[in-house]
Every structure is written in structure tokens, then in C-alpha cells.
Design an enzyme around this catalytic site. Structure first.
Site, PDB file in Angstrom:
ATOM      1  N   ASP A  42     -30.515  19.276 -87.328  1.00 19.10           N
ATOM      2  CA  ASP A  42     -31.075  19.577 -86.013  1.00 19.10           C
ATOM      3  C   ASP A  42     -30.124  19.037 -84.950  1.00 19.10           C
ATOM      4  O   ASP A  42     -30.070  17.834 -84.701  1.00 19.10           O
ATOM      5  CB  ASP A  42     -32.462  18.943 -85.886  1.00 19.10           C
ATOM      6  CG  ASP A  42     -33.091  19.155 -84.517  1.00 19.10           C
ATOM      7  OD1 ASP A  42     -32.466  19.811 -83.655  1.00 19.10           O
ATOM      8  OD2 ASP A  42     -34.212  18.661 -84.308  1.00 19.10           O
ATOM      9  N   CYS A  84     -42.222  14.250 -77.782  1.00 16.51           N
ATOM     10  CA  CYS A  84     -42.372  15.057 -79.010  1.00 16.51           C
ATOM     11  C   CYS A  84     -41.909  14.305 -80.249  1.00 16.51           C
ATOM     12  O   CYS A  84     -41.353  14.897 -81.180  1.00 16.51           O
ATOM     13  CB  CYS A  84     -41.643  16.394 -78.888  1.00 16.51           C
ATOM     14  SG  CYS A  84     -42.339  17.491 -77.634  1.00 16.51           S
ATOM     15  N   HIS A 101     -38.011  15.073 -84.247  1.00 18.04           N
ATOM     16  CA  HIS A 101     -38.765  15.793 -83.223  1.00 18.04           C
ATOM     17  C   HIS A 101     -39.867  16.581 -83.921  1.00 18.04           C
ATOM     18  O   HIS A 101     -39.734  16.976 -85.087  1.00 18.04           O
ATOM     19  CB  HIS A 101     -37.813  16.740 -82.488  1.00 18.04           C
ATOM     20  CG  HIS A 101     -38.375  17.411 -81.276  1.00 18.04           C
ATOM     21  ND1 HIS A 101     -39.226  18.492 -81.352  1.00 18.04           N
ATOM     22  CD2 HIS A 101     -38.184  17.169 -79.960  1.00 18.04           C
ATOM     23  CE1 HIS A 101     -39.532  18.886 -80.135  1.00 18.04           C
ATOM     24  NE2 HIS A 101     -38.919  18.105 -79.258  1.00 18.04           N
ATOM     25  N   LYS A 120     -30.517  22.876 -73.373  1.00 19.53           N
ATOM     26  CA  LYS A 120     -30.051  21.490 -73.416  1.00 19.53           C
ATOM     27  C   LYS A 120     -28.530  21.401 -73.335  1.00 19.53           C
ATOM     28  O   LYS A 120     -27.975  20.300 -73.250  1.00 19.53           O
ATOM     29  CB  LYS A 120     -30.537  20.801 -74.691  1.00 19.53           C
ATOM     30  CG  LYS A 120     -32.056  20.636 -74.789  1.00 19.53           C
ATOM     31  CD  LYS A 120     -32.438  19.891 -76.050  1.00 19.53           C
ATOM     32  CE  LYS A 120     -33.936  19.894 -76.287  1.00 19.53           C
ATOM     33  NZ  LYS A 120     -34.670  19.089 -75.307  1.00 19.53           N
ATOM     34  N   GLN A 168     -30.167  17.783 -79.786  1.00 20.31           N
ATOM     35  CA  GLN A 168     -29.797  16.702 -78.879  1.00 20.31           C
ATOM     36  C   GLN A 168     -28.315  16.368 -78.937  1.00 20.31           C
ATOM     37  O   GLN A 168     -27.748  15.919 -77.949  1.00 20.31           O
ATOM     38  CB  GLN A 168     -30.618  15.457 -79.190  1.00 20.31           C
ATOM     39  CG  GLN A 168     -30.760  14.488 -78.037  1.00 20.31           C
ATOM     40  CD  GLN A 168     -31.495  15.074 -76.849  1.00 20.31           C
ATOM     41  OE1 GLN A 168     -31.072  14.912 -75.709  1.00 20.31           O
ATOM     42  NE2 GLN A 168     -32.592  15.773 -77.103  1.00 20.31           N
TER      43      GLN A 168
END
Length: 422
Positions: free
Chosen positions: A215, A379, A138, A241, A218
Site C-alpha cells: 500500500d 482511518c 489503514h 495524495k 502514503q
């Protein structure tokens, strides 16, 4: 998605229609209409909807508990402080952090990455050092490092992926050199759905003395996160999210690493003593939370984590993998449709193109049928450049979605294709 034993087990254990219907009742927005049609929300990869448990907790805080924290001796301040720090304890338990002070509240995953880049990167990186990324990152895990590239003269090294959208882990490992000072990569791709073998990759990086930032923006909505089992040095996620409020996120970091990092911002509550001759700073976690934080957001995020625990991560995974398998099979029947991201392990999202149709046209027409999807580059512009695209249409599923909603998506896509292509 390529079926495997784990997937087959999950599909066999998928929740009953009655259970899914009960979950849907927890989300008020799912009862509304868009353009005169029942809302079908398939944009969960961008932001998930909020259960009543979170909405009610936010309302209760603002109606009964609100005050600034850490500073007042009056009852409201003490209650707000207690709720805020209890939220940190909940987050630490949810992520299985060793200590609550290892969890820093931020505005989201983006700020959390920027915090590490600015603080740790600014103090530990110098010209010629390398930061290892992947092509599926991202923008939030690219741009902060590029800013250090400009400022400090570091070099970004980018690992490739296969045509199926899987990271070429052997190639990634070969790119680790004596100049590699950090590996930063997504746990799951927000555009392809690919789940990277994070635990194994972290072990490989550590074996070569390289710390890892993972990260989880997600992944954290789809799977149970255990930062100690993963052994990542930093982990980031965003509340919006994970069925929580916007404007709140978490940076987890190992205490020894965080404790050695200089403050990211200066201001109130992160200081010990201030004078015009100099300032001393507080320890963890306060040194990274300057000013009045998003108190309500942190409390709401804790409510979201409690809600997810009440649903059960096994049930969530079973439902979402069923949706992913069903949607994949149905979408593949549409003439001219190509799915991008066919990794063996995926979270529940699908990016696709239909020959002769622009993603924005698809998204606009789907919206007329009350179906919310994402269109564009999501993104991840470098990722789509690798595939020779500028973007796709993305349908991303949460546990409250249904097979019937996927059927409606397929019907609408076929109608759009006939309308535009004949």
C-alpha cells in the site's frame, strides 16, 4: 524522527528559501486566506494541493480534447484516447513498471486494494487461508480482507509494532506460515509516518512463496517508487495524495498475476465479444477498466508525476525531512505534548496529543488561525487502540510547507494550551 546519516545528508542539501518560495507559487490555493489568516495547509497526508501544471492540464483537456475513449473514430475520441493511454505510459515510467499494461487506473488506492481482494482473493483464497497484515494498516487495507473473511472463511493475522511505532519485522516474519497466502502492508503509515523496510520484507515473503500487496498511498508522495526494485506483486496509490486529481488511482500488478485474475467489474470496454450465451474478456489493462474511466483524472495524474519529476525527488525528500526534524524539535518543547510515531525512518507527518486537550478542540482552534490539520483516528482505529487512544492531531507536511508555517503552528498550539489549561 531519530537522526541518521541519510537524514543528515538530506538536511544539508535542503533547498534554498528562494526555491521553496518558487515552488509555493506553483500552488494557487496557498495564496488564499482562511478566517482572515493566511492559509497554512498541514493536512497533506489526507490530500495534497494541486500545482498549476495539473490544474491547467485538466482545463485544457475539458476545453479542447474531451470525448469518450477507445470507441470513436472521430478526431476528439482519438485525441482523448491518445492522451489517456499516454498517461498510462507516464505512470508506468514513474513507477518503473515493466509494461504500461501492468498499470490499471482505479478510483484510488482503496478501490485498487478492493480489486485485488475481490478478483485475486476471490479466485485464490479459501477457508483456513491466512492474510498477513500489520496493526498500523489503514482501514482500506483491513476491511476488504475482513469482507473475504466473512465470505470465504479466511483468517486475518496481524503483526505487532513497538511503542516507537516500528513494525517488529522478526515477529512479522514468524507469522508467515504454510497457511499464509498473501502479505499486505503499508509502505508508510498514514498515522505514525513509519516507513516499513518494504524491499526486505517482500524478499522474506517471497522466500516463503507468499505474494505481497504494498500500500503506497502514503509513501508515493514522499519518495521515488520503483516497483521492480521493490519486487512487489501489487502496488497501489491514490492521485489526490500525489498532487494529482481526486477520484483517480493506480493498481500496479505484475503482468502474469494480473493476467490470471478474473475481471473485477463487468461492462463496456472490458469485453471482447458479448452474447446472451456468454462473454469473452479483453486482456490487460482493459479487462479491469469497465465503463467510461476517469479520463481527465488519469491525464491530470500524469501531469502531477511530470511535475514531481521536474522538482526532483531528492529535493522533495531533503525539504520534507528538514520540516519533519524541525517540527519534531519544536513540538517537543510544548508542555504535555506527546508524539506518537518515533520510528528511525519516517515520512513527513507527526501525530500528537496534548494532555488535557481533545484533538477536535485543537483542530477547531487551529483552523481559526488558518491552520489546517487532521484530527481523529485517521482511518487507523486498530492502531490507536494499540496505544490506548481514540485518535490524535496530525500535522503532515509537503515540500511546499515552510519552517515559518511550523513556527505559526507552535505559536497557535501554545496559545490554545494557555486558553484551555491556563
Amino acid at each position: 524522527m531519530i537522526p541518521n546519516k541519510q537524514t543528515e545528508t538530506l538536511l544539508a542539501d535542503r533547498p534554498s528559501p528562494e526555491t521553496i518560495a518558487a515552488w509555493r507559487q506553483d500552488f494557487p490555493i496557498l495564496g488564499r486566506e482562511v478566517n482572515g489568516k493566511p492559509l497554512i495547509y498541514l493536512d497533506n497526508g489526507a490530500s495534497s494541493q494541486k500545482p498549476r501544471a495539473v490544474i491547467n492540464r485538466l482545463e485544457h483537456y475539458y476545453a479542447h480534447e474531451h470525448a469518450n475513449i477507445h470507441r470513436g473514430v472521430h478526431v476528439l475520441s482519438q485525441e482523448a484516447t491518445g492522451a489517456y493511454e499516454a498517461a498510462r505510459e507516464t505512470v508506468a515510467r514513474y513507477l518503473n513498471a515493466a509494461e504500461a499494461r501492468e498499470c490499471i487506473f482505479t478510483r484510488g488506492a482503496t478501490e485498487a486494494i478492493n480489486l485485488v481482494a475481490s478478483s485475486w482473493g476471490g479466485a485464490n483464497l479459501q477457508a483456513g487461508d491466512e492474510v498477513l497484515l500489520t496493526v498500523m494498516e489503514h482501514h482500506a487495507n483491513i476491511v476488504p480482507w475482513q469482507m473475504l473473511e466473512t465470505r470465504l472463511g479466511i483468517k486475518l493475522v496481524v503483526a505487532p509494532i513497538s511503542d516507537e511505532g516500528e513494525l517488529l519485522v522478526e515477529e512479522w516474519e514468524k507469522l508467515i506460515s504454510p497457511r499464509t497466502k498473501l502479505a499486505a502492508f503499508c509502505h508508510a503509515s498514514n498515522s505514525l509516518g513509519t516507513v516499513n523496510p518494504a524491499k526486505a520484507m517482500i524478499a522474506k515473503a517471497h522466500a516463503k512463496g507468499v505474494p505481497v500487496l504494498l500500500d503506497g498511498a502514503q509513501s508515493s508522495a514522499h519518495m521515488k517508487i520503483d516497483v521492480r526494485d521493490l519486487d512487489c506483486d501489487w502496488f497501489v496509490c491514490s492521485g489526490h495524495k500525489i498532487f494529482g486529481p481526486t477520484g483517480i488511482g493506480v493498481l500496479y500488478g505484475k503482468a502474469a498475476l494480473l493476467g490470471a485474475m478474473p475481471p473485477y467489474q463487468g461492462g463496456g470496454d472490458m469485453i471482447d465479444v458479448v452474447s446472451f450465451s456468454g462473454t469473452t474478456f479483453r486482456g490487460l489493462p482493459e479487462r479491469f477498466e469497465a465503463g467510461t474511466p476517469n479520463i481527465a483524472g488519469a491525464i491530470g495524474l500524469a501531469a502531477a508525476f511530470d511535475y514531481l519529476d521536474s522538482i526532483g525527488h531528492e529535493a522533495i525528500a531533503a525539504q520534507e525531512q528538514d520540516l519533519l526534524a524541525y517540527a519534531t524539535a519544536q513540538l517537543q518543547q510544548i508542555e504535555g505534548l506527546t508524539i506518537y510515531g518515533r520510528a528511525a525512518e519516517k515520512v513527513s507527518l507527526i501525530s500528537f496529543m496534548i494532555d488535557g486537550l481533545h484533538p477536535n478542540d485543537i483542530g477547531t482552534m487551529l483552523d481559526m488561525d488558518g491552520i489546517a490539520v487532521r484530527t481523529g483516528h485517521h482511518c487507523t482505529m486498530p492502531l490507536w487502540e494499540r496505544f490506548g487512544l481514540t485518535g490524535t492531531t496530525r500535522a503532515s507536511f509537503a515540500f511546499y510547507n515552510t519552517r515559518e508555517e511550523i513556527d505559526a503552528l507552535i505559536t497557535s498550539l501554545n496559545k490554545i494550551r494557555r486558553l484551555f489549561l491556563g
